[in-house]
Design an enzyme around this catalytic site. Structure first.
Site, PDB file in Angstrom:
ATOM      1  N   CYS A 209      47.022  35.614  46.048  1.00 15.14           N
ATOM      2  CA  CYS A 209      48.334  35.884  45.465  1.00 15.14           C
ATOM      3  C   CYS A 209      48.667  37.367  45.492  1.00 15.14           C
ATOM      4  CB  CYS A 209      48.393  35.347  44.043  1.00 15.14           C
ATOM      5  SG  CYS A 209      47.066  35.904  42.989  1.00 15.14           S
TER       6      CYS A 209
ATOM      7  N   CYS B 111      49.144  41.222  40.341  1.00 17.12           N
ATOM      8  CA  CYS B 111      50.334  40.368  40.217  1.00 17.12           C
ATOM      9  C   CYS B 111      50.965  40.487  38.832  1.00 17.12           C
ATOM     10  CB  CYS B 111      49.982  38.903  40.455  1.00 17.12           C
ATOM     11  SG  CYS B 111      49.743  38.487  42.184  1.00 17.12           S
TER      12      CYS B 111
ATOM     13  N   GLU C 131      42.368  34.330  32.916  1.00 18.05           N
ATOM     14  CA  GLU C 131      43.221  35.409  33.480  1.00 18.05           C
ATOM     15  C   GLU C 131      44.301  35.794  32.467  1.00 18.05           C
ATOM     16  OE1 GLU C 131      43.042  34.636  38.143  1.00 18.05           O
ATOM     17  OE2 GLU C 131      44.353  33.195  37.175  1.00 18.05           O
TER      18      GLU C 131
END
Lengths: 618, 618
Positions: A391, A317, A299
């Protein structure tokens, strides 16, 4: 450092055609739905601490952070909706539940308390104890600021005090730091809210200790290699870091925390590292949408100019964290370029992550999608209602109520309009109203509603090539400095500023080193990146060649909310000469066609669709 | 089925400018170097079975296959070099060593015998016992055919007999099949070499049982999901599979084994599945270079038309396996299209995997490389001398000596020239010599050196738009059928055929569904895919726009072996108007430039370089 602050959430009410209904959808849909999801999945019950092996809904190491973020969002919603006593009461119940899970020593983590008590502090690199504590602290500060109640805040102070007995420079403590950063910025908030400098010192310790030699994470597990350390921004001391590396959300939370520490300690060296890391992102590693993270693997950020479109990660995010980082540098430096990137991410790669209804989410934000796009792992071509690792939805819960707060900053005797979205501000007796239809229209009337002497700074966006400003009908000749025009005077109630930002369609290209975009263009208008959807253009997006010479027009975007403008123009459609072959030798033909582009942030709101940001051109 | 066979390795001597020196480099460099690497890393000593915990060079589950492939290559080298008694003696020693590691029950696997004896047959899905056995069997057959010695062959018969007591349809056996396919085709070879049909029946059992419900791999571990089964081609019975899915090397070894089983049992249904899987690859999932596998994740095929260039996987082993699969379908069906794909992979995506010297290797074969290319995992921008998982180097050891064998097939009273590479064949009293400089020149003189009556079939490649054929100076008017012109007559010694294949530079495009290639062209000449290297063109490859109207010329390629032709032509160089910005609004300018393209298979032989196969054009 003589800095600004963003306005408190409750002091700004948006009324613009792009952001305002996102705040409303969060209040009406995203927060309640996320509460339901947290309940269904066991994230709320986890705080009852009665899970036993063999029971369903086994808690997970990151669950507490999810619920904390929804609670933080609910605190902001309560601040914006003081009339909603039902939500306030519901919130109060959740706070009691959270606080009830705290252990006598101050530790608060439902996974380790009930699932793996022997594992407490055993794997700081991978497990999320410090990360979850950070989100609970942020929620507690939001709760205190929204309600004045200290019960959550005091609990999290006890938790932070306890963490300060476990980590720190003293010989008997662990010389570690979060494996998933976030606690650093949360501790700075806690220090501000309580006035207790010990929390700031702990934040500073985490920042300063990170990546020092001998490496804590390698002491924890000697098998960890350089790449793994880099993924966690622990491959070298943070002051020596110049490239934005590793897991992009972790990186950006860290950088925001570094900026907080630098600001509070007037640490120019640390601030310089923050600026360099920001430049690394904004000048070499960021999608035009403000997306960060080029790969699902880790990521992570990868290398300069590696910005693939159909395998972008660009986690929602991460873009939200970029906004938080940029906001901090903006408030510290008052430099418009940080506002430019904050706005670029906010108006594109952040809001693309959530549906207009507020009920569905992208984890990764692709810039090119077709039926033939292969998506990896949890990357999806359509927004999803929730994720196992959720998230992003919970980040939106707490992010969207802050939209007005990003638009405005304040300093002593000074108000600063960072993003000229319509709405009103009421702060320390000063009332200002902003009209217009930004980001679709560039005419922005600003009315000062209350008399007083203060400086008023208006941002002239970096994307804007020409503008005009009048005060009560008379031209203001002041030139922008660092992206802002500042007017200081005795304001009369009813004083009227008229800011006009010219907003033509701009053809944008990427640095030639971005091979993914070679020969391609993007279309922007104001802060908005536009994109082609098959919904408007048919499933031929990679065969459309935009005519950049023929001019562009704007028109209401079909089947999108009132006020949303599409870009229209001429193009050539390349024929499919393949006759079904994979490789072929005929030359395709070009025929005249038109195209319609809509704001990237609004794509995939009219059913499944192909998408193209970087378009071919003639 | 009335089929052809490829000629034995020893019966063809190549003398062409593209393949011949690869066979030689294998003999002189690749095989000896790989032996050295096997010795250094412990792969040879592993057969002494005296490794103990704590000692260095802990054996690995795939090591036996690596050494087996080098040994197989050495057997072919011995067949091509009967004068090399030293290599023959060295080989004999290795055979003794390998056979000495066999257990009394016939089991032969050095990892499980000495490292994990309790784990034998415990995880067929992940561990490589059947895979290693397959490669040892292939090596044993090669050894028997090269030397006439039965000692290795008999040992592997005992091993295969033992495997037949463990796996099979009987109630007391495991109803499983290889987690990494390969044994199926090896058992067919063993059946052919020994005349023992039991080995064929076991191969057929493995093929037929695969993917049936209840699923063996899920019985072995109920946690395995659909995606994991698909990675191993076990998500449904092979006869129902139509899309080439999962791990590409595994898939192609399976398909080759399926073709072997179909051929030997006249199984039209199974052959149809093979043809459909071939079409899935050749028409939807194959790079223009013959590369297979679009992603490192699972080393796998993905979806139709997903063929990213700078993140291609296109493992060298997969292209070699595609050649083996295509060769089988060619020999079964005599259809030229299978020869076309065999040649396409062989002349491009296979030979790109190894340096001209024969000492360095690509695992993955990218089609676009720049300083900004991000490479994942073990993917590299430069060839490496070895890998921890060194399947590709050892595959080359055994593949390169077979190059001549791929060029020629035979059937009863028939010889077939599949690839008109210069060289000589001597088979069952028939001698033929092929001249010319294919693939650089299209003039191919063929001399029949021995009198006799037989059919002689010459392939007219699918890429060829026009050709001429003469026999002793007189035009032959026969039209190709299924890609071959067949001449049957009483040949006189000295009969001369002259085949001329016109070989202009061709501009090739990809199906519009291949979004990675939208607006791009590839250049081919004959079977060769050409590519731009920065070595010739500077580090501006993504800013070069090829002028497809201006015509092309050929010229000796600079600093590549004699005879290698480059393509030259006109282009426009797009200026870099970015002024260092990541995104910018100026319009780039075009200036006249030339370009040089070299065969893709030869890139990165003149030092580190950027690469571009799919070029921009005007």
């Amino acid at each position: 450092m003589k800095n600004c602050r963003s306005l408190p959430v409750g002091s700004v009410r948006l009324a613009d055609p792009f952001l305002a209904h996102r705040v409303e959808a969060d209040y009406r849909v995203t927060i309640p739905t996320s509460i339901d999801k947290c309940r269904e999945t066991g994230r709320i019950d986890s705080f009852r601490l009665n899970w036993k092996p063999g029971m369903p809904n086994r808690p997970h190491i990151f669950w507490d952070s999810d619920f904390a973020k929804v609670i933080e969002g609910m605190c902001y919603a309560v601040a914006l909706h003081p009339e909603d006593h039902r939500m306030a009461a519901e919130l109060d119940g959740y706070i009691d539940l959270i606080v009830s899970a705290q252990q006598p020593d101050g530790y608060l983590n439902t996974y380790f308390t009930q699932v793996a008590p022997a594992e407490r502090w055993k794997n700081i690199f991978d497990w999320h104890e410090l990360y979850c504590a950070g989100h609970l602290i942020e929620a507690a500060v939001a709760h205190y600021e929204a309600t004045g109640s200290r019960k959550f805040l005091d609990a999290m102070c006890r938790c932070a005090d306890y963490i300060g007995t476990v980590f720190g420079p003293e010989a008997d403590r662990m010389h570690g730091y979060p494996g998933h950063e976030e606690l650093e910025l949360a501790l700075c908030k806690l220090a501000d809210a309580t006035g207790n400098d010990a929390y700031f010192r702990l934040a500073k310790y985490f920042v300063d200790e990170r990546g020092k030699s001998p490496n804590f994470f390698q002491q924890e597990d000697p098998g960890r290699n350089e790449g793994q350390l880099k993924n966690r921004q622990a491959h070298k001391p943070v002051r020596e870091q110049r490239d934005a590396d590793g897991h992009s959300v972790r990186a950006l939370y860290l950088y925001a925390g570094m900026a907080d520490v630098a600001e509070r300690s007037n640490d120019v060296e640390l601030l310089d590292a923050c600026k360099a890391l920001f430049d690394s992102i904004a000048e070499k590693r960021m999608y035009i949408t403000g997306g960060c993270g080029s790969t699902l693997i880790g990521e992570a950020f990868t290398v300069d100019y590696n910005l693939p479109n159909d395998t972008a990660y660009a986690e929602s995010c991460a873009s939200m964290a970029l906004v938080q980082f940029a906001k901090r540098l903006l408030n510290i430096t008052r430099q418009g370029r940080y506002a430019d990137v904050m706005e670029q991410a906010l108006y594109n790669g952040v809001l693309s992550g959530i549906s207009l209804q507020g009920s569905e989410f992208f984890y990764a934000n692709l810039l090119e999608v077709s039926s033939d796009t292969f998506t990896y792992g949890h990357i999806r071509k359509e927004r999803q209602p929730w994720f196992d690792c959720s998230c992003c939805p919970t980040s939106f819960c707490r992010f969207l109520p802050q939209l007005g707060s990003f638009a405005w900053s304040e300093a002593e005797n000074e108000l600063r309009l960072n993003i000229p979205a319509a709405g009103s501000v009421n702060r320390n007796g000063i009332e200002i109203e902003v009209g217009g239809s930004y980001p679709f229209g560039g005419e922005i009337p600003v009315t000062v509603k209350s008399a007083g002497n203060f400086r008023f700074a208006l941002r002239i966006p970096g994307w804007c090539r020409s503008f005009r400003l009048t005060l009560n009908g008379e031209a203001v000749s002041a030139a922008p400095e660092n992206g802002y025009i500042t007017l200081e005077r005795n304001w009369n109630a009813g004083d009227k500023l008229e800011l006009t930002l010219d907003m033509p369609v701009e053809v944008v290209r990427a640095n030639p080193a971005v091979t993914a975009d070679a020969g391609r263009i993007a279309l922007m208008r104001g802060p908005l990146v536009y994109a082609l959807e098959s919904t408007d253009n048919g499933r031929v997006l990679s065969r459309l060649l935009i005519d950049t010479e023929a001019g562009f027009t704007t028109a209401p975007a079909p089947n999108l909310p009132d006020g949303v403008l599409a870009i229209r123009g001429e193009a050539r459609l390349e024929s499919d000469a393949s006759e079904g072959h994979l490789y072929y030798r005929a030359a395709p033909q070009l025929e005249k066609a038109g195209f319609t582009a809509i704001p990237y942030a609004l794509w995939q709101n009219r059913g499944p669709s192909d998408l193209l940001v970087w378009m071919r051109c003639r």
